[in-house]
Each structure stands twice: as C-alpha cells, then as structure tokens.
Write a protein that holds these residues in place. Structure first.
Motif: not given
Length: 523
Positions: A158-168
């Motif tokens: 789940e490398w992108d879990a942080i990407c899904r939580e925080f705005s770009s």
C-alpha cells in the motif's frame, strides 16, 4: 521479533491455511530482476485483488530469518531453476503503509515518524552499526551495507496510502515523494537494495509527464504485462474452485468476471470469489472496499459527455478512453479520461487495452455503479432502470405496444444526456430499457452468426427457463425489415444449442416521426 525487518513467514503461512490459489510463480518474475537495473518494481491493482498476499508471499520467500521451504513445497515456484538461489537469503524490510496511516493519521510530519520508527527497528538487528544524529533511513541503510556487505530486499505494501490521505500540495506529500526518491532513485540505491517491490492501488504519481520514480518498472491495471495473470483469478482457476466447492461457475462468471487485464481476457475479482465460496452464494461483496464514495464523486463531475458515457456503459456498451494523461493522483482530475482512468485503477471499470475502451465488467460492479447513480440523484436514469423489469415481461408476452411505449419512455427520460442519431445510440437506449434482463440473460452485442452480426442477443443463464431473444435494430427503416433480416440471415441458428423457443424482436426508430416501432415473433 522486529516490527519491520526480518518479520518471518507467519503471514504467508496463515494465507496458506485458507483456500490458496498458487501464484508463487510471481516470485520467479521478481527473481529475474534482482541485482539488475530493473530491480525496482511497482505493482498496482485495485482493492481486494491480492496485493497484500503477494507482498507477504515475497517476504516469506526472501526473509533469511526463517525457513520457508515447507511452506513452498509442492507450489509452482519450487520447480523454478533459481528457487534455491534466493530462498531465505536476504534481510527483508517489510512496510505496510496503512499501519503508519492509522498510527499517525493526519500528521504532516508522518514521513519523519516513518523514518524514525524504521531506523529504531532496524538498528536492533545491527547493533554494531551506529546510528548518527543526522541520519535519515537511506543514510543508515547505506552505512549498514558498507559495513556488513549485506544488501536488502525492501517490500512496501500500500505504498500510495499516504497519497490517498494527503493532498498533492501538502507538506506531507512533498516529504513522502522526496523520501521515496532519496531511497530508491539515488545513486546509492543499487548499493543498498537487491530488489524493491511496491504494491498499491495507484501507479506512481507523475509530475507533468514524468514519474516521480521513473526508474521503477510499473505494472498496473492498464499496463500489467508480463504480470497479467497475477492480477486476479483466471477463468481456469475459478472453474477449478467451483468444481471443488460445488458452486455454479456460470453464476460466478455473471457476478465477478469481465476484467480484461493485459494478455488475460477473463479475470475474476479474487476477494468476491472467496466470499462467495465461503457463503455459498453470489452477491455484491465489494461495497465495503472504501472506494464507493469516490465513485459517486467522480461520476458526478461536470465533464461534457461524462454522464452519457456512464449511462452507455451501464446499458452494456463501452467507451473510448485515453489513459495516458492521468497523473496517477485521485485528487487531480482534469478530464473525462482522467475519471475513467481512475475508475479503471479502482476496479469500477474494466479496460480493453487492444481497443482502448472501458466498460463495466460484471453484475457486482454494475450494482455498485447503479448505487452511485442513485446517490447522485439521476432520477430519469433510475426511473428507466426501475421500469426495465416490466419491459422484459412485456417483450416475453409479445406485447408490441407496451414494448414500444417502454422504449419511448426510456428515450424521453434520457434524451438530455444521450446523443440519438444512429443505431448505436438506439442500442444504448435498448440496453438501458432492458437493464434488469441481465439478471436472467447474458446479453451479447454484435454476436457473430456466420452471415453477419446480430445486434443484440439475450441468452438465458443455464438455470433460467426462458426463451432466447434476438433483437435487430433499424434506423429510418421499419421493424418488419429488421425481422426479415433476422430470418434471412438465420440468426437464431447461432443459438441452436439453446433448446426451446426463440423470440425475434425488430425495433426501428424514425427520426422524422420521433417514433419507435416494434415487431415480435416467436420461433
């Protein structure tokens, strides 16, 4: 036992205690990348499609702190010539990013905490290698590699879990991207890592047209080759499971098949298959995956033609899509193509790579898409779907007047969102008008018959005692011509393996009179 390094094989052993579909030849694919320039792999696929199980399997195979020989005995990887070469040979760092998201949710300094926790954990295994005050994780791992001449396998689930939580645009996202670049794109990465395997829902985020980690070899729902067969359950695998558990394969096919992933033309949702086997019943088991709210949000976006294309796909059609412009960030959606691409990665649309078209794959996903449409208040669409059960009954009864009225009502309700100028658009309205028929029929558009293509064919599922239906559509002609074409080209002959009655239905639309006409015969 450590939390992140050399955690052993217990997770994979637990996976084997359940019904296990042997995907261990994925290990051979990853073995072929070790120590090479393509040692950095990112495999992204939608929720509940086996990402974590694959990561746990790789951890069990490579981790030198355990002996996994018995776990892999009799599995496909045991026959690979490089099986012994890499079995339990490396220190493995295993990180599930969702655990950090749970622990440090919403904290902009999450990346600092991740590095601190990993350094503390890893240092317990390398007490002779000091941690310096200004060390980041990569600096410390490099010192270990130089001092001990050991290199690591690094696995991130789940490398992108942080990407899904925080705005770009957030500080956390900037720090996370820089952290990944520092770890895996620096010139020292080849001195520290034997191999890196990341898995998540989304491919690696892109800035303009370039990946944040363009040294990674990416395998995604739109570009899975050569790992296509590991992205779900294949047709043969599901058939074998159905035979073992006494389940109806055709019912499984109706509910969970439909994904065309790379070179695999028929892929099934693994999680839903296993739940159906456990509960001895097919149903929608995917609503709890967490992506449903996002689907409702995406399909409501105000892009020209989006609403009409969603309706076309719900009616059984497909739509062209260009997946190359999406920046792999669910918060950055510029076009209708971006909406379709993110829905492909989430699993709510399937993707035919050869034709570059997307579609709704099966009944389970169609049900969730219908829920999203209802949530968004598409009243006219919902009225059409709700009326579709009655329209099928009218067709089976041979009530031409009722069928004409039902199709007319479906057209009028959706005229504002559908272009209506040829037989394809007529087919879309017919597909919407007979939406509920999918519960009882497999509906095939453009069925090859030897003397042409039947526009729409309704083939009853094997446990349904209803006649097959052949529908021919005409534009600016008449319904009798449609029936004549069905007979002249002998379309019913293509259904000869289905014993019993066949209903012939000709439907014509006259753009001058704005009328739909219908003719029904039984043979």
């Amino acid at each position: 036992m450590a939390s992140y390094i050399n955690i052993g094989n217990k997770a994979f052993a637990s996976d084997l205690d359940d019904e296990y579909i042997d995907k261990t030849d994925l290990i051979a694919e990853i073995n072929n990348t070790l120590f090479k320039r393509n040692r950095f792999s990112c495999v992204s696929r939608c929720r509940r499609f086996g990402k974590s199980m694959a990561a746990e399997m790789l951890c069990a195979y490579y981790d030198r702190s355990c002996d996994s020989r018995e776990l892999f005995r009799g599995l496909k990887i045991e026959k690979d010539p490089n099986y012994e070469k890499h079995l339990n040979k490396y220190p493995v760092i295993y990180v599930d990013m969702t655990n950090f998201m749970t622990r440090y949710r919403g904290d902009e300094n999450i990346v600092n905490f991740i590095q601190k926790d990993l350094i503390e954990d890893i240092s317990q295994c390398y007490k002779d290698v000091p941690v310096k005050a200004d060390d980041d994780l990569m600096e410390y791992l490099l010192r270990i590699a130089i001092t001990t001449e050991e290199m690591f396998i690094f696995i991130i689930d789940e490398w992108d879990a942080i990407c899904r939580e925080f705005s770009s645009s957030s500080k956390a996202m900037d720090c996370y991207v820089n952290f990944l670049r520092r770890m895996f794109k620096s010139s020292d990465a080849h001195r520290v890592f034997v191999g890196v395997y990341m898995t998540g829902i989304l491919p690696i985020k892109r800035y303009k047209t370039e990946s944040a980690l363009n040294n990674f070899w990416e395998y995604s729902m739109t570009q899975p080759e050569p790992l296509s067969k590991y992205f779900g359950f294949t047709r043969h695998e599901v058939q074998t499971l159905c035979e073992k558990y006494g389940m109806d394969f055709e019912e499984m096919e109706k509910w969970y098949d439909g994904y065309s992933i790379g070179t695999e033309p028929s892929m099934f949702n693994p999680s839903s298959i296993m739940k159906a086997l456990a509960k001895k019943a097919c149903d929608s088991y995917w609503a709890s995956t967490g992506a449903f709210e996002a689907v409702a949000q995406y399909i409501q976006m105000d892009f020209e033609g989006l609403k009409g294309d969603i309706v076309k796909m719900l009616a059984g059609g497909s739509c062209p899509v260009n997946t190359t412009g999406f920046l792999n960030d669910p918060a950055i959606i510029y076009t209708k193509n971006d909406v379709f691409t993110v829905l492909i990665h989430l699993g709510y649309l399937a993707y035919n790579k050869a034709e570059k078209r997307c579609y709704i794959p099966n009944m389970e996903v169609a049900g969730e898409m219908r829920n999203a449409i209802e949530r968004n208040g598409w009243k006219n669409v919902m009225d059409t779907l709700n009326a579709s059960e009655r329209l099928l009954s009218d067709l089976l009864d041979g009530d031409t007047e009722a069928v004409e009225q039902g199709i007319e009502a479906a057209h009028e309700r959706n005229a504002s969102i559908l272009e209506y100028n040829d037989e394809n658009s007529l087919a879309c309205v017919i597909g919407m008008a007979f939406y509920s028929a999918r519960n009882k029929y497999k509906i095939i558009r453009e069925l090859p018959t030897g003397k042409g293509f039947a526009d729409m064919v309704f083939i009853p599922w094997h446990n349904v005692n209803l006649p097959a239906i052949v529908v021919e559509l005409k534009w600016k002609q008449d319904a009798r011509t449609a029936i004549s074409q069905i007979r002249e080209r002998n379309y019913p002959a293509s259904l000869k393996e289905y014993a019993g009655e066949v209903i012939l239905c000709g439907i014509n639309y006259d753009p001058k009179s704005k009328e739909h006409t219908c003719m029904i015969e039984k043979v």
